[in-house]
Design a protein around this motif. Structure first.
Motif, PDB file in Angstrom:
ATOM      1  N   ALA A 191       0.753  -1.250   0.080  1.00  0.00           N
ATOM      2  CA  ALA A 191      -0.226   0.041  -0.133  1.00  0.00           C
ATOM      3  C   ALA A 191       0.876   1.360   0.056  1.00  0.00           C
ATOM      4  CB  ALA A 191      -0.923  -0.071   1.326  1.00  0.00           C
ATOM      5  N   LEU A 192       1.873   1.334   0.721  1.00  0.00           N
ATOM      6  CA  LEU A 192       2.698   2.261   0.833  1.00  0.00           C
ATOM      7  C   LEU A 192       3.479   2.715  -0.540  1.00  0.00           C
ATOM      8  CD1 LEU A 192       4.127   4.763   2.587  1.00  0.00           C
ATOM      9  CD2 LEU A 192       5.767   2.935   3.270  1.00  0.00           C
ATOM     10  N   PHE A 193       3.998   1.575  -1.187  1.00  0.00           N
ATOM     11  CA  PHE A 193       4.548   1.699  -2.235  1.00  0.00           C
ATOM     12  C   PHE A 193       3.856   2.307  -3.604  1.00  0.00           C
ATOM     13  CE2 PHE A 193       6.464   0.240  -6.365  1.00  0.00           C
ATOM     14  CZ  PHE A 193       7.544   0.661  -6.402  1.00  0.00           C
ATOM     15  N   ALA A 194       2.426   1.919  -3.534  1.00  0.00           N
ATOM     16  CA  ALA A 194       1.440   2.220  -4.471  1.00  0.00           C
ATOM     17  C   ALA A 194       1.030   3.843  -4.207  1.00  0.00           C
ATOM     18  CB  ALA A 194       0.043   1.452  -4.389  1.00  0.00           C
ATOM     19  N   LEU A 249       1.730   6.640   6.808  1.00  0.00           N
ATOM     20  CA  LEU A 249       0.941   5.906   5.804  1.00  0.00           C
ATOM     21  C   LEU A 249      -0.386   6.650   5.412  1.00  0.00           C
ATOM     22  CD1 LEU A 249       0.758   3.511   4.117  1.00  0.00           C
ATOM     23  CD2 LEU A 249      -0.724   2.250   5.944  1.00  0.00           C
ATOM     24  N   ALA A 250      -0.914   7.283   6.370  1.00  0.00           N
ATOM     25  CA  ALA A 250      -2.191   8.045   6.412  1.00  0.00           C
ATOM     26  C   ALA A 250      -1.674   9.165   5.175  1.00  0.00           C
ATOM     27  CB  ALA A 250      -2.981   8.632   7.660  1.00  0.00           C
ATOM     28  N   THR A 251      -0.706  10.056   5.528  1.00  0.00           N
ATOM     29  CA  THR A 251      -0.106  10.813   4.789  1.00  0.00           C
ATOM     30  C   THR A 251       0.101  10.454   3.422  1.00  0.00           C
ATOM     31  OG1 THR A 251       0.747  11.956   6.787  1.00  0.00           O
ATOM     32  CG2 THR A 251       1.352  13.024   4.669  1.00  0.00           C
ATOM     33  N   ALA A 252       0.539   9.528   3.043  1.00  0.00           N
ATOM     34  CA  ALA A 252       0.920   8.958   1.928  1.00  0.00           C
ATOM     35  C   ALA A 252      -0.252   8.566   1.126  1.00  0.00           C
ATOM     36  CB  ALA A 252       1.773   7.612   1.895  1.00  0.00           C
ATOM     37  N   ARG A 306      -5.321   4.706  -6.288  1.00  0.00           N
ATOM     38  CA  ARG A 306      -5.964   3.399  -7.003  1.00  0.00           C
ATOM     39  C   ARG A 306      -5.508   2.316  -6.503  1.00  0.00           C
ATOM     40  NH1 ARG A 306      -8.194   7.626  -9.196  1.00  0.00           N
ATOM     41  NH2 ARG A 306      -9.362   7.553 -11.224  1.00  0.00           N
ATOM     42  N   PHE A 307      -6.539   1.329  -6.161  1.00  0.00           N
ATOM     43  CA  PHE A 307      -6.212  -0.218  -5.898  1.00  0.00           C
ATOM     44  C   PHE A 307      -7.258  -0.894  -6.510  1.00  0.00           C
ATOM     45  CE2 PHE A 307      -4.796   1.528  -1.659  1.00  0.00           C
ATOM     46  CZ  PHE A 307      -3.357   1.161  -1.941  1.00  0.00           C
ATOM     47  N   SER A 308      -6.769  -1.915  -7.338  1.00  0.00           N
ATOM     48  CA  SER A 308      -7.537  -2.913  -7.843  1.00  0.00           C
ATOM     49  C   SER A 308      -8.540  -3.583  -6.993  1.00  0.00           C
ATOM     50  CB  SER A 308      -6.955  -3.798  -8.953  1.00  0.00           C
ATOM     51  OG  SER A 308      -6.268  -4.732  -8.235  1.00  0.00           O
TER      52      SER A 308
END
Length: 505
Positions: free
Chosen positions: A338-341, A393-396, A419-421
């Motif tokens: 999630a962080l990388f995305a 993470l929330a900031t990202a 976006r997440f699939s």
């Protein structure tokens, strides 16, 4: 079924599943199982001053008369091979003797609000009161989460739930349903940042509601731990940077966050914990490493402290409840993905907010470690940095927003949204559900012995009444898995809507 009806049912279901899951965690540990619980329980019993049969004055200002069952509760601490049966067969009964102890909150060590509120549930039955206090904190967390979700703009709900879900398993859920002040500190930072973003982005009653939620979240943290004041300042600064507009309207809106910063600064500078961290707790060791050497050693080892929030090399409880590798493997995989995305270019405001929260996650623990002349693995625990990791993470994940988006600006916000699939969302939901289930089992197994999964409840230790350990594990696992599935459904629908129309912030 109409859309409003589905929303009401979904909200009620989410609240019930969240509260059920946390309630099972509240039952999954004996009295004294949390870190420094003997201190925190004693401080709760004395949180409302001297009271007959609950708390009495000691021989000096540093001591109090507290229940002996509290002082003896953690007989298993630092002995992972010892289950909770060491408390004795009569430990769960009513009654105790008062004995003098210095393991209590005197001399401004911790803020008093957390202990004061919890003290109203103190009674002559330490076990029953402990469960009730854990359930109270679980209910406060649930209520704050649901209220924030309901009032947040749709585009900011992902920031709230994803940052918490991806960082709270296993350590966060354990601490929320505990008697530890970290329960409120975690809640405070996790809710404050998205609530403030919503406060900046909305108008009218919605803004008022989010302002109230932000203030309550901040006050909960400030009344629980001294370091929560520092987290409050970082959260307010990050939200203000993301929402900043050079207008009079923004300046007026920023008055509430500014007030929270002032309150946090006062709380931070007057807290006993802050004085210890700023002044250092240890003298230089003759022949020991220099501060520069300690700085390098801690910077190189810092990821081990961050990884501890997922259960890697740091246990739950008194750091002695070992978790299976699948717990930290699954949670770190989901968090990292999630962080990388989320790490995409979204403008200078986003970069500045990320740099600030990321720097805090580095500087705060390293400064304390160096000032205390120690290295990662001692003194500073993962629970101290968990709020900063959640905030990072929330900031990202959060969009760089401001109120009054119209036309092409609104369309740009939709295109820039994370976006997440559906596949990615469901993979994260499954991983978190599995990790939480294993962590709950490991925690139960630590205290009940090898009979944890016995249908008859034949275990070395358990409460005098209530569901068996097997039922607690099954209910806790099913409730959390159901909550993750519900969030996955909502998240998938939201992602599809981003492709169909601009997101409204």
């Amino acid at each position: 079924m109409t859309r409003p009806a589905r929303r009401i049912i979904g909200t009620i279901a989410a609240a019930l599943m969240l509260m059920t899951s946390l309630s099972m965690w509240a039952l999954a540990s004996p009295v004294g199982a949390g870190p420094d619980d003997d201190f925190h329980l004693a401080s709760i019993w004395c949180g409302n001053g001297a009271r007959e049969d609950l708390c009495g004055p000691g021989d000096d200002d540093r001591s109090r008369e507290i229940p002996d069952k509290i002082a003896e509760s953690a007989c298993y601490a630092f002995h992972p091979e010892q289950d909770a049966s060491c408390q004795g067969s009569d430990y769960l009964d009513e009654g105790y003797e008062l004995g003098e102890s210095t393991r209590v909150n005197t001399g401004n060590q911790y803020p008093s609000g957390f202990y004061f509120v919890s003290s109203f549930l103190a009674s002559d039955n330490v076990a029953v009161s402990t469960i009730l206090i854990r359930l109270l904190h679980s209910a406060i967390f649930t209520a704050m989460m649901i209220a924030t979700w309901l009032f947040l703009p749709r585009a900011l709900r992902l920031t709230l739930v994803a940052s918490i879900a991806l960082t709270f398993v296993p350590l966060g859920v354990f601490l929320i349903a505990s008697v530890n002040p970290s329960s409120w500190a975690l809640l405070s930072t996790a809710v404050l940042f998205p609530a403030l973003l919503g406060f900046f982005a909305t108008t009218g009653r919605q803004r008022i509601a989010l302002g109230v939620i932000s203030a309550v979240a901040a006050l909960l943290g400030l009344s629980a731990r001294g370091d929560a004041a520092a987290y409050t300042i970082v959260a307010v600064a990050a939200a203000a940077v993301l929402a900043f507009r050079p207008t009079k309207r923004f300046a007026l809106t920023a008055l509430l966050p500014l007030l929270l910063v002032v309150l946090a600064a006062v709380a931070f500078l007057t807290a006993g914990q802050t004085g210890l961290a700023l002044g250092g707790a240890a003298e230089p060791v003759p022949g020991g490493p220099s501060k520069l050497t300690l700085l390098g050693m801690n910077l190189l080892s810092l990821p081990a402290l961050w990884a501890g929030i997922f259960g890697l090399n740091w246990g739950l409880g008194w750091l002695d409840t070992t978790l299976h590798a699948v717990v930290w493997g699954a949670t770190m995989f989901a968090f990292s993905g999630a962080l990388f995305a989320a790490l995409r270019w979204q403008g200078w405001r986003k970069l500045l907010a990320l740099a600030g929260t990321g720097a805090a996650a580095v500087v705060v623990p390293v400064y304390i470690l160096v000032s205390m002349r120690t290295t990662v693995g001692y003194e500073v625990q993962p629970r101290y940095v968990l709020p900063l990791i959640t905030l990072f993470l929330a900031t990202a994940i959060a969009p760089a927003i401001h109120s009054g988006l119209r036309g092409s600006a609104e369309e740009s916000a939709a295109r820039a949204a994370l976006r997440f699939s559906p596949v990615q969302i469901w993979v994260m939901a499954v991983l978190l559900g599995a990790a939480q289930s294993v962590a709950l089992y490991d925690n139960l197994r630590r205290y009940t012995g090898p009979g944890t999964l016995s249908p008859s409840g034949d275990v070395a230790w358990w409460w005098a009444a209530g569901p068996t350990p097997l039922v607690v594990w099954l209910l806790g696992s099913a409730a959390f898995a159901g909550l993750m599935a519900l969030l996955a459904v909502i998240g998938s629908r939201y992602m599809r809507s981003l492709d169909a129309q601009p997101a409204a912030v």
